[in-house]
Scaffold this motif. Sequence first.
Motif, PDB file in Angstrom:
ATOM      1  N   SER A 287      65.723 -52.491  26.362  1.00 26.10           N
ATOM      2  CA  SER A 287      65.842 -52.723  27.802  1.00 26.10           C
ATOM      3  C   SER A 287      66.412 -51.496  28.511  1.00 26.10           C
ATOM      4  O   SER A 287      65.973 -51.145  29.611  1.00 26.10           O
TER       5      SER A 287
ATOM      6  N   GLN B  27      60.116 -42.913  36.785  1.00 28.46           N
ATOM      7  CA  GLN B  27      58.904 -43.041  37.589  1.00 28.46           C
ATOM      8  C   GLN B  27      59.222 -42.971  39.075  1.00 28.46           C
ATOM      9  O   GLN B  27      58.440 -42.393  39.857  1.00 28.46           O
ATOM     10  N   GLU B  28      60.343 -43.539  39.482  1.00 28.15           N
ATOM     11  CA  GLU B  28      60.765 -43.431  40.875  1.00 28.15           C
ATOM     12  C   GLU B  28      61.087 -41.978  41.226  1.00 28.15           C
ATOM     13  O   GLU B  28      60.766 -41.505  42.324  1.00 28.15           O
TER      14      GLU B  28
ATOM     15  N   SER C  12      60.828 -47.459  23.836  1.00 28.85           N
ATOM     16  CA  SER C  12      61.200 -48.825  24.219  1.00 28.85           C
ATOM     17  C   SER C  12      60.291 -49.847  23.548  1.00 28.85           C
ATOM     18  O   SER C  12      60.767 -50.881  23.053  1.00 28.85           O
TER      19      SER C  12
ATOM     20  N   LEU D   8      63.702 -48.898  28.758  1.00 32.78           N
ATOM     21  CA  LEU D   8      62.693 -49.323  29.729  1.00 32.78           C
ATOM     22  C   LEU D   8      63.207 -49.125  31.154  1.00 32.78           C
ATOM     23  O   LEU D   8      62.436 -48.752  32.048  1.00 32.78           O
ATOM     24  N   ASP D   9      64.486 -49.353  31.359  1.00 32.43           N
ATOM     25  CA  ASP D   9      65.101 -49.102  32.668  1.00 32.43           C
ATOM     26  C   ASP D   9      65.043 -47.616  32.998  1.00 32.43           C
ATOM     27  O   ASP D   9      64.803 -47.225  34.153  1.00 32.43           O
TER      28      ASP D   9
ATOM     29  N   GLU E 131      59.107 -44.696  27.186  1.00 35.28           N
ATOM     30  CA  GLU E 131      58.350 -45.946  27.176  1.00 35.28           C
ATOM     31  C   GLU E 131      57.884 -46.280  25.762  1.00 35.28           C
ATOM     32  O   GLU E 131      57.955 -47.438  25.331  1.00 35.28           O
TER      33      GLU E 131
ATOM     34  N   VAL F 291      62.726 -45.570  32.007  1.00 31.39           N
ATOM     35  CA  VAL F 291      61.328 -45.305  32.366  1.00 31.39           C
ATOM     36  C   VAL F 291      61.095 -45.629  33.836  1.00 31.39           C
ATOM     37  O   VAL F 291      60.487 -44.839  34.579  1.00 31.39           O
ATOM     38  N   ARG F 292      61.586 -46.772  34.265  1.00 27.84           N
ATOM     39  CA  ARG F 292      61.404 -47.186  35.657  1.00 27.84           C
ATOM     40  C   ARG F 292      62.050 -46.197  36.626  1.00 27.84           C
ATOM     41  O   ARG F 292      61.435 -45.802  37.627  1.00 27.84           O
ATOM     42  N   ARG F 293      63.231 -45.760  36.304  1.00 19.55           N
ATOM     43  CA  ARG F 293      63.946 -44.839  37.191  1.00 19.55           C
ATOM     44  C   ARG F 293      63.313 -43.443  37.180  1.00 19.55           C
ATOM     45  O   ARG F 293      63.301 -42.746  38.200  1.00 19.55           O
TER      46      ARG F 293
ATOM     47  N   ALA G  99      59.241 -39.713  30.541  1.00 13.48           N
ATOM     48  CA  ALA G  99      59.084 -41.150  30.766  1.00 13.48           C
ATOM     49  C   ALA G  99      58.136 -41.764  29.740  1.00 13.48           C
ATOM     50  O   ALA G  99      58.361 -42.881  29.260  1.00 13.48           O
TER      51      ALA G  99
END
Length: 325
Positions: free
Chosen positions: A84, A94-95, A49, A87-88, A46, A90-92, A42
């Motif tokens: 983008s 982290q989840e 990104s 970055l998406d 990031e 990265v978000r997923r 991640a």
Amino acid sequence: MMAYFVESFWGERNNGFDVLYHNMKHGHLSTKDLADFIRERATIEEAYSRSMTKLAKSASNYTQLGTFAPVWDVFKTSTEKLASCHLDLVRRLQELIKEVHKYGDEQIKTYKKTKEDVSGTLEAVQNVQSITQALQKSKENYNAKCVEQERLKKEGATQREVDKAAVKSKKATDTYKLYVEKYAAVKSVFEQKMTETAQKFQGIEETHLLHMKEIIESLSNTIKEIHLQIGEVHEDFINNMKNTTVESLIQKFAESKGTGKERPGPIKFEECNTSSAVEGIKPRKRKPFGLSGIMKKERDTESVECPDTDSVECKRKPLYNYLYL
């Protein structure tokens, strides 16, 4: 699934329980390492990104002059979409890390409960190991006493020495037999407990590995979905560049920077119209010859010099005299 643990963790030293117990604890370390791996991925995504976002902004700083200028807009849009996408991801990721941590907490609870459940097996293992060591020593002592008794007989020792050796041999024999009986009883309990515990440990590992595979599958699917989105962005870029033809670029430049479509008209030779030019000119007045001024000056002088206007001398003085003065 075949009972691999039940069949594979016995051995002469009965260390199978210790190996299986520590292997269970190693499962939590693997979970922690997997979370660290995903976190590192991640971090990389990031950073990538941010770099892509910076690159997209730099596209606006490139020269906007010339026919190639509109192509930078295509680059900028495509690069922003790529940033983008990452970055998406990265978000997923982290989840997903949160899910791994949650599973790690569940593992700790499972291990604490398992430790209590297998405490009886640990006791059985310690008993069988202790009895096995005592049995081995009693066996060695028994053999030594028997050999000693037999040696004394062959060497013709006194009866007292032979009887004394026989007593020691009998005692060693009884001790040896006692430990054999104890070992048999302890062994039965140990095998039962160890079989049950090995099955429990294998069940824990099966559950652990299945959960870890689910996490990895989720990771793989997430990356795959993002890569599909990235592929779509690249396809859009390719199509946009196909649609951005040379003709369209030239046309856009002509429409935005054009200076007009009216060409200069023809110019014919026109003859000069002198009549119209003369009508506008005013006649110029000519100045009189300067003699009159001189004559006036002389008259004024003469009047001063001859205050008596009736004087004969003044009247007789000829005009040409003044012209030669």
